[in-house]
Scaffold this active site. Structure first.
Site, PDB file in Angstrom:
ATOM      1  N   ARG A  83       0.840  -1.191   0.000  1.00  0.00           N
ATOM      2  CA  ARG A  83       0.000   0.000   0.000  1.00  0.00           C
ATOM      3  C   ARG A  83       0.876   1.241   0.000  1.00  0.00           C
ATOM      4  O   ARG A  83       1.835   1.332   0.756  1.00  0.00           O
ATOM      5  CB  ARG A  83      -0.922  -0.002   1.223  1.00  0.00           C
ATOM      6  CG  ARG A  83      -2.313  -0.480   0.853  1.00  0.00           C
ATOM      7  CD  ARG A  83      -3.305  -0.267   1.943  1.00  0.00           C
ATOM      8  NE  ARG A  83      -3.044  -1.084   3.096  1.00  0.00           N
ATOM      9  CZ  ARG A  83      -2.642  -0.600   4.266  1.00  0.00           C
ATOM     10  NH1 ARG A  83      -2.469   0.690   4.447  1.00  0.00           N
ATOM     11  NH2 ARG A  83      -2.434  -1.425   5.270  1.00  0.00           N
ATOM     12  N   TYR A 218      -0.928  -3.043  -7.319  1.00  0.00           N
ATOM     13  CA  TYR A 218      -0.974  -3.767  -6.043  1.00  0.00           C
ATOM     14  C   TYR A 218      -2.382  -3.623  -5.444  1.00  0.00           C
ATOM     15  O   TYR A 218      -2.928  -2.508  -5.375  1.00  0.00           O
ATOM     16  CB  TYR A 218       0.089  -3.226  -5.073  1.00  0.00           C
ATOM     17  CG  TYR A 218      -0.069  -3.844  -3.706  1.00  0.00           C
ATOM     18  CD1 TYR A 218       0.290  -5.173  -3.487  1.00  0.00           C
ATOM     19  CD2 TYR A 218      -0.649  -3.131  -2.664  1.00  0.00           C
ATOM     20  CE1 TYR A 218       0.085  -5.762  -2.248  1.00  0.00           C
ATOM     21  CE2 TYR A 218      -0.858  -3.717  -1.424  1.00  0.00           C
ATOM     22  CZ  TYR A 218      -0.483  -5.037  -1.226  1.00  0.00           C
ATOM     23  OH  TYR A 218      -0.705  -5.622  -0.007  1.00  0.00           O
ATOM     24  N   GLY A 220      -3.953  -3.472  -2.632  1.00  0.00           N
ATOM     25  CA  GLY A 220      -4.324  -2.496  -1.600  1.00  0.00           C
ATOM     26  C   GLY A 220      -4.466  -1.082  -2.148  1.00  0.00           C
ATOM     27  O   GLY A 220      -5.083  -0.228  -1.526  1.00  0.00           O
ATOM     28  N   HIS A 246     -11.503  -2.366  10.401  1.00  0.00           N
ATOM     29  CA  HIS A 246     -10.444  -3.182   9.809  1.00  0.00           C
ATOM     30  C   HIS A 246     -10.282  -4.420  10.700  1.00  0.00           C
ATOM     31  O   HIS A 246      -9.310  -4.550  11.436  1.00  0.00           O
ATOM     32  CB  HIS A 246      -9.157  -2.336   9.771  1.00  0.00           C
ATOM     33  CG  HIS A 246      -8.030  -2.944   9.019  1.00  0.00           C
ATOM     34  ND1 HIS A 246      -6.722  -2.627   9.260  1.00  0.00           N
ATOM     35  CD2 HIS A 246      -8.002  -3.854   8.019  1.00  0.00           C
ATOM     36  CE1 HIS A 246      -5.933  -3.309   8.455  1.00  0.00           C
ATOM     37  NE2 HIS A 246      -6.679  -4.062   7.691  1.00  0.00           N
ATOM     38  N   CYS A 271       0.866  -8.469  13.753  1.00  0.00           N
ATOM     39  CA  CYS A 271       0.484  -8.659  15.150  1.00  0.00           C
ATOM     40  C   CYS A 271      -0.339  -9.931  15.361  1.00  0.00           C
ATOM     41  O   CYS A 271      -0.860 -10.154  16.456  1.00  0.00           O
ATOM     42  CB  CYS A 271      -0.303  -7.459  15.660  1.00  0.00           C
ATOM     43  SG  CYS A 271       0.685  -5.961  15.769  1.00  0.00           S
ATOM     44  N   LYS A 273      -3.021 -11.123  13.163  1.00  0.00           N
ATOM     45  CA  LYS A 273      -4.438 -11.043  12.784  1.00  0.00           C
ATOM     46  C   LYS A 273      -4.914 -12.297  12.043  1.00  0.00           C
ATOM     47  O   LYS A 273      -5.863 -12.958  12.470  1.00  0.00           O
ATOM     48  CB  LYS A 273      -4.647  -9.805  11.899  1.00  0.00           C
ATOM     49  CG  LYS A 273      -6.091  -9.532  11.531  1.00  0.00           C
ATOM     50  CD  LYS A 273      -6.186  -8.263  10.686  1.00  0.00           C
ATOM     51  CE  LYS A 273      -7.624  -7.908  10.370  1.00  0.00           C
ATOM     52  NZ  LYS A 273      -7.718  -6.755   9.455  1.00  0.00           N
ATOM     53  N   THR A 274      -4.235 -12.626  10.951  1.00  0.00           N
ATOM     54  CA  THR A 274      -4.694 -13.782  10.160  1.00  0.00           C
ATOM     55  C   THR A 274      -4.578 -15.061  10.973  1.00  0.00           C
ATOM     56  O   THR A 274      -5.485 -15.901  10.951  1.00  0.00           O
ATOM     57  CB  THR A 274      -3.884 -13.891   8.848  1.00  0.00           C
ATOM     58  OG1 THR A 274      -3.963 -12.635   8.191  1.00  0.00           O
ATOM     59  CG2 THR A 274      -4.453 -14.965   7.936  1.00  0.00           C
ATOM     60  N   ASN A 384       5.924  -9.525   0.824  1.00  0.00           N
ATOM     61  CA  ASN A 384       4.485  -9.228   0.825  1.00  0.00           C
ATOM     62  C   ASN A 384       3.767  -9.989  -0.304  1.00  0.00           C
ATOM     63  O   ASN A 384       2.708  -9.578  -0.762  1.00  0.00           O
ATOM     64  CB  ASN A 384       4.268  -7.713   0.692  1.00  0.00           C
ATOM     65  CG  ASN A 384       2.848  -7.297   1.024  1.00  0.00           C
ATOM     66  OD1 ASN A 384       2.158  -7.965   1.806  1.00  0.00           O
ATOM     67  ND2 ASN A 384       2.387  -6.201   0.438  1.00  0.00           N
ATOM     68  N   ARG A 417       1.393  -5.268  19.558  1.00  0.00           N
ATOM     69  CA  ARG A 417       2.657  -5.993  19.554  1.00  0.00           C
ATOM     70  C   ARG A 417       3.661  -5.182  20.343  1.00  0.00           C
ATOM     71  O   ARG A 417       4.081  -4.108  19.905  1.00  0.00           O
ATOM     72  CB  ARG A 417       3.149  -6.168  18.110  1.00  0.00           C
ATOM     73  CG  ARG A 417       4.475  -6.885  18.022  1.00  0.00           C
ATOM     74  CD  ARG A 417       5.016  -6.954  16.613  1.00  0.00           C
ATOM     75  NE  ARG A 417       6.198  -7.792  16.627  1.00  0.00           N
ATOM     76  CZ  ARG A 417       6.299  -8.982  16.038  1.00  0.00           C
ATOM     77  NH1 ARG A 417       5.324  -9.445  15.309  1.00  0.00           N
ATOM     78  NH2 ARG A 417       7.390  -9.703  16.145  1.00  0.00           N
TER      79      ARG A 417
END
Ligand code: SPV
Ligand code: MN
Length: 621
Positions: A83, A218, A220, A246, A271, A273-274, A384, A417
């Site tokens: 992004r 890209y 994003g 988000h 941190c 998330k996924t 990424n 984090r």
């Protein structure tokens, strides 16, 4: 419609006219006139239309077929791999107030600039018109979206990630109420990558319900419905009475309990998330963006506005992510972006097997030892690099993914984090304190991001990059939303990255499953807790039992003490940083400032009472 019949086939024209939507027609006329593609194709929800998009992505060079059925690979340019905050602006009309933390541009100037860049930008190319629905079809959550793009990779990605919406536009009977997104990859190089990235712009025009994006591919930056629509949705939600977040949505389903308890979670990148959304044995609804509204019985309900995952592929391997690994290594529709391709197979970092020593990657032909212009070794695949896949392809897809009612939210998780401040998991004292926990998320940079490692970045609700309303107003919306509910979700904060004084992580990656089961149990009133200055933390006996049940592993009192000791001095340092951030913002609600003060007071009192900066958890019993 005033569009040259030589570039728009009669059948395609009819698809537009059937919508009887003057605003749709006006937008198409205007941007076709501006961007001047050679050809315009209209894509409805019909399978033959979407198949055409998939095929064109390959025929036009945006994607290449891989050996496995359904798999394709796409490359973004070497400097179009993430992004681009630097080229993204919220266009602000005179008099509209924003925050210090939001990058803005004057609306008039910004439009003049980007419309200038877009003048003739699609010359010689075919563009597509697409209709999508953000959220499940026929739902009070859903928002219609119109996309025009000259990138078939973008159009194909959107097919996987979003719900087709031509029928929704038909059903809306000409309603002018929809978002729209105009995108051009701009001039392409021989490999199909955007060439003029110096003229890359992503401009969000709140007043026009539109985002214009040019000279990028890209996702994003380019996909209208992802982060571009999130920004418009945050603005819309801010004027109404719901939240655009988000956040992932997942169903916790502990063995033997016969129930699914839904959580949403906001975590800045890196941190966890996924991996939280995908904890083995649980159910996933979404991994990135959630709309939350008050629903039946004044309870909060949420939907995933997407239906697919644009996931980081690095470290997806049979050991750490068996489910995703299996999904993306078997035949089904998947786009791999910015991986290494060799003999028709995709390879990525951390996939759990040796990578070939040569192949094609985002920079072109690659071989081991290749260096960039600065003399740094070029990695085989980008860090990424991503996979794009439908959630319905995952074994743990929640059956309510497309439920127009959404799922009831019982808990909200804010994940930060840091190596030295927060305990692995705590529950906030109440909703307002939970809002504070979200609004004070910090994440430490890792070696994986550019710049210095270990620097704390402030990221309220992990939504900082997408905020298009003043921070104070955004926080007020969260507080007010809680007040409108008959029962607020419990709010938790996690930190999977706490270390001891020697710099060793105090937890294993998989431990988050225990924290999740504890949070799930708290929702159902099954576990006790210790009230500390920062919130409620688990009891040792509960964690000991959970570690045994989940992993068959011993959890010692020493583990507990190290992980859950309250680092009062470090928390107070964090409060200093937060006071500073919020002192610079206008319009922060008094209630929120009082909450910051209250937590500071509780920390200071504890420090005085115990006479030290670090206090063991059971001292608070
Ligand atoms: C994120 O960066 O938060 C993502 C990936 O989910 S992107 O689509 O690039 O925003
Ligand atoms: Mn995201």
């Amino acid at each position: 419609m005033k569009i040259d019949p030589a570039m728009l086939a009669a059948a395609d024209r009819e698809k537009i006219e059937a919508l009887k939507n003057p605003r749709v027609e006006e937008i198409i006329e205007r941007y076709v006139g501006l961007c001047r593609p050679a050809k315009l194709t209209v894509i409805t929800d019909a399978p033959e239309d979407t198949a055409r998009v998939r095929q064109a992505a390959m025929d036009k060079g945006g994607e290449r077929a891989l050996a496995m059925a359904g798999h394709t690979a796409h490359f973004d340019g070497y400097n179009d791999q993430g992004r681009d905050k630097g080229s993204t602006r919220v266009l602000v009309p005179p008099g509209m107030r924003m925050s210090k933390v939001i990058d803005t541009a004057d609306r008039y100037e910004g439009l003049r600039e980007i419309l200038g860049i877009m003048d003739g930008v699609m010359a010689g190319k075919e563009a597509v018109v697409r209709f999508f629905c953000l959220g499940p079809l026929n739902s009070r959550f859903s928002l219609r979206a119109l996309q025009i793009t000259d990138s078939f990779y973008v159009a194909h990605s959107e097919d996987i990630l979003y719900r087709a919406g031509y029928q929704e536009f038909l059903r809306s009977q000409g309603s002018p109420d929809f978002f729209y997104f105009i995108h051009s990859a701009g001039e392409l190089d021989a490999r199909g990558c955007s060439k003029n990235t110096d003229k890359r712009r992503v401009y969000i025009d709140l007043a026009g319900n539109r985002v214009l994006s040019v000279n990028n591919q890209y996702a994003g930056n380019s996909l209208g419905l992802k982060k571009l629509a999130l920004r418009l949705a945050i603005f819309k939600a801010g004027k109404e009475d719901w939240l655009a977040e988000h956040m992932f949505i997942m169903g916790a389903a502990p063995e033997g309990k016969n129930r699914t308890t839904y959580f949403t979670g906001a975590f800045p990148s890196a941190c966890g998330k996924t991996s939280t959304a995908m904890i083995p044995g649980q159910l996933i609804v979404g991994d990135d963006i959630a709309y939350i509204r008050k629903g039946e019985d004044s309870l909060p309900f949420t939907v995933n506005i997407e239906q697919g995952i644009f996931g980081i592929i690095e470290d997806v391997n049979p050991k750490d992510d068996p489910l995703i690994y299996k999904t993306i290594t078997t035949p089904r529709e998947i786009i791999f972006s910015n991986v290494l391709v060799k003999d028709g197979k995709p390879y990525w970092l951390g996939m759990g097997q040796p990578l070939p020593e040569e192949g094609d990657n985002y920079r072109g032909a690659w071989k081991k030892g290749d260096k960039d212009t600065e003399g740094n070794a070029i990695l085989p695949a980008h860090k990424n690099a991503r996979y794009t896949v439908r959630i319905s392809e995952l074994e743990n897809c929640d059956p309510k993914l497309h439920d127009p009612q959404g799922v009831a939210v019982s808990g909200v998780i804010y994940g930060g984090r840091d190596s030295d401040t927060s305990v692995p998991v705590y529950q906030s004292l109440d909703w307002a304190h939970g809002v504070m926990a979200g609004a004070t998320i910090e994440s430490e940079t890792t070696a994986a991001t550019l710049g210095q490692a270990g620097v704390r970045k402030f990221n309220p609700m992990a939504n900082l990059d997408f905020l298009v309303i003043p921070l104070g107003k955004y926080i007020k919306a969260h507080l007010d939303f809680g007040k409108s509910l008959a029962k607020t979700p419990l709010v938790f904060a996690t930190n999977y990255f706490i270390k001891n004084a020697e710099g060793r992580f105090l937890n294993e990656k998989v431990d988050k499953k225990v924290w999740l089961y504890w949070m799930e149990g708290r929702v159902h009133g099954e576990y006790g807790a210790i009230e500390t200055p920062v919130g409620y933390i688990p009891l040792y006996a509960d964690l000991e039992a959970l570690f045994k049940q989940v992993f068959g592993r011993a959890y010692t009192k020493d583990d507990y003490n190290q992980q859950f000791s309250l680092r009062l001095d470090k928390f107070l340092e964090k409060m200093d940083r937060m006071d500073k951030v919020y002192a610079e913002e206008e319009g922060v609600p008094e209630e929120f400032l009082a909450c910051l003060k209250n937590i500071r007071r509780r920390l200071e009192e504890a420090k005085k009472k115990f006479g030290k900066g670090v206090v063991e958890p059971e001292a608070f019993v």
